[in-house]
Motif scaffolding. Structure first.
Motif, short mmCIF file in Angstrom:
data_model
loop_
_atom_site.label_atom_id
_atom_site.label_comp_id
_atom_site.label_asym_id
_atom_site.label_seq_id
_atom_site.Cartn_x
_atom_site.Cartn_y
_atom_site.Cartn_z
N MET A 86 42.70 45.86 44.75
CA MET A 86 43.05 44.57 44.19
C MET A 86 41.76 43.81 43.87
O MET A 86 40.80 43.85 44.63
CB MET A 86 43.90 43.78 45.18
N VAL A 87 41.76 43.10 42.75
CA VAL A 87 40.60 42.30 42.33
C VAL A 87 41.04 40.85 42.24
O VAL A 87 42.12 40.55 41.71
CB VAL A 87 40.07 42.77 40.96
N ARG A 88 40.22 39.95 42.73
CA ARG A 88 40.47 38.52 42.62
C ARG A 88 39.25 37.85 41.99
O ARG A 88 38.12 38.18 42.34
CB ARG A 88 40.68 37.89 43.99
N ILE A 89 39.50 36.93 41.07
CA ILE A 89 38.43 36.12 40.49
C ILE A 89 38.50 34.76 41.17
O ILE A 89 39.54 34.10 41.15
CB ILE A 89 38.58 35.95 38.96
N ARG A 116 35.09 42.07 49.32
CA ARG A 116 33.64 42.11 49.09
C ARG A 116 33.35 41.77 47.64
O ARG A 116 34.13 42.10 46.74
CB ARG A 116 33.06 43.47 49.47
N PRO A 117 32.20 41.09 47.39
CA PRO A 117 31.85 40.73 46.01
C PRO A 117 31.56 41.99 45.19
O PRO A 117 30.86 42.89 45.64
CB PRO A 117 30.61 39.86 46.16
N ALA A 118 32.11 42.02 43.98
CA ALA A 118 31.93 43.18 43.11
C ALA A 118 31.36 42.78 41.76
O ALA A 118 31.00 43.64 40.96
CB ALA A 118 33.26 43.89 42.92
N GLY A 119 31.28 41.49 41.48
CA GLY A 119 30.73 41.03 40.22
C GLY A 119 30.76 39.52 40.14
O GLY A 119 31.39 38.86 40.97
N PHE A 120 30.09 38.99 39.14
CA PHE A 120 30.13 37.54 38.93
C PHE A 120 29.75 37.23 37.49
O PHE A 120 29.15 38.05 36.79
CB PHE A 120 29.21 36.79 39.90
N SER A 121 30.12 36.03 37.07
CA SER A 121 29.69 35.52 35.77
C SER A 121 29.07 34.15 35.99
O SER A 121 29.38 33.45 36.94
CB SER A 121 30.87 35.42 34.79
N LEU A 122 28.20 33.80 35.07
CA LEU A 122 27.48 32.53 35.12
C LEU A 122 27.54 31.93 33.72
O LEU A 122 27.12 32.57 32.75
CB LEU A 122 26.04 32.79 35.55
N VAL A 123 28.08 30.71 33.61
CA VAL A 123 28.27 30.05 32.32
C VAL A 123 27.72 28.64 32.40
O VAL A 123 27.91 27.93 33.40
CB VAL A 123 29.77 29.99 31.95
N ARG A 124 27.05 28.23 31.32
CA ARG A 124 26.55 26.86 31.21
C ARG A 124 27.23 26.19 30.02
O ARG A 124 27.24 26.73 28.91
CB ARG A 124 25.04 26.86 31.03
N LEU A 176 27.17 32.05 27.88
CA LEU A 176 27.37 33.01 28.95
C LEU A 176 25.98 33.49 29.34
O LEU A 176 25.33 34.22 28.60
CB LEU A 176 28.24 34.18 28.47
N LEU A 177 25.52 33.05 30.49
CA LEU A 177 24.17 33.37 30.92
C LEU A 177 24.09 34.78 31.50
O LEU A 177 23.07 35.46 31.34
CB LEU A 177 23.69 32.37 31.98
N LEU A 178 25.15 35.21 32.16
CA LEU A 178 25.07 36.46 32.90
C LEU A 178 26.45 36.95 33.30
O LEU A 178 27.30 36.15 33.68
CB LEU A 178 24.24 36.19 34.16
N ILE A 179 26.64 38.24 33.19
CA ILE A 179 27.75 38.94 33.84
C ILE A 179 27.13 40.11 34.59
O ILE A 179 26.34 40.86 34.01
CB ILE A 179 28.81 39.46 32.85
N ALA A 180 27.47 40.24 35.84
CA ALA A 180 26.99 41.36 36.65
C ALA A 180 28.18 42.04 37.30
O ALA A 180 29.08 41.38 37.81
CB ALA A 180 26.03 40.86 37.73
N VAL A 181 28.18 43.37 37.26
CA VAL A 181 29.23 44.15 37.91
C VAL A 181 28.55 45.24 38.74
O VAL A 181 27.67 45.95 38.25
CB VAL A 181 30.18 44.79 36.87
N ARG A 231 32.09 49.60 37.87
CA ARG A 231 32.02 49.66 36.41
C ARG A 231 33.08 50.60 35.86
O ARG A 231 33.49 51.56 36.51
CB ARG A 231 30.64 50.10 35.97
N GLY A 232 33.54 50.29 34.65
CA GLY A 232 34.54 51.12 34.00
C GLY A 232 35.95 50.83 34.48
O GLY A 232 36.89 51.55 34.11
N LYS A 233 36.13 49.79 35.27
CA LYS A 233 37.45 49.45 35.81
C LYS A 233 38.01 48.16 35.23
O LYS A 233 39.00 47.64 35.71
CB LYS A 233 37.38 49.35 37.33
N GLY A 234 37.31 47.61 34.23
CA GLY A 234 37.79 46.39 33.59
C GLY A 234 37.32 45.09 34.22
O GLY A 234 37.72 44.02 33.80
N LEU A 235 36.46 45.19 35.22
CA LEU A 235 36.01 44.00 35.92
C LEU A 235 35.18 43.08 35.03
O LEU A 235 35.36 41.86 35.04
CB LEU A 235 35.22 44.40 37.16
#
Length: 158
Positions: free
Chosen positions: A1-4, A58-66, A74-79, A84-88
């Protein structure tokens, strides 16, 4: 399960580990946890974390927006590599776009390394278009320069 989720506070240690795992120094794209925390201190800058739940959350990714006025970057997306490859990345991008739409943002911009085909395909699949190129924008740890593409997504049309 993934939660944002929007974090109540940023944990530099877990953020640093995620960045270290997510970005390759030969492309010059790596931010430090300190840079992200500094960016988050600027008005209009927000982060969203993607957490996966297996035995623990556990953290699996994040985005950073200004956001500034009626534009966003969109400053950054990290996965994390194992996610990766799971749609995150797409879920994080969709969340960022939805957040901008609810804030009446007209245009969303980003810059991506010209050779990062996976990211470019993701952005194009969401409607982003290339509007410019920055020669030698990224500097790798070995000094090699990489071009960046500037992309834009029109959220509201007049």
């Amino acid at each position: 399960m993934v939660r944002i989720l929007i974090p109540e506070r940023v944990e530099a240690e877990s953020l640093g580990a995620l960045i270290e795992a997510s970005f390759e120094p030969q492309y010059g794209e790596r931010w430090t946890a300190e840079q992200i925390i500094s960016a988050l201190a600027m008005p209009g800058t927000t982060a969203a974390y993607a957490y996966v739940e297996d035995n623990e959350l556990r953290p699996a990714g994040f985005s950073l927006v200004r956001q500034v006025a009626d534009e966003a970057e969109l400053l950054l997306i990290a996965v994390a590599p194992d996610q990766r490859g799971k749609g995150l990345g797409g879920r994080l991008l969709d969340y960022a776009v939805e957040t901008c739409c609810s804030s009446s943002i007209r245009d969303m911009f980003l810059e991506v390394r010209a050779g990062n085909t996976n990211a470019i395909c993701l952005y194009k699949s969401r409607g982003f278009e290339v509007v410019g190129k920055r020669p030698g924008y990224y500097r790798a740890d070995n000094g090699q320069l990489h071009d960046a593409l500037t992309m834009r997504l029109r959220l509201f049309r007049t």
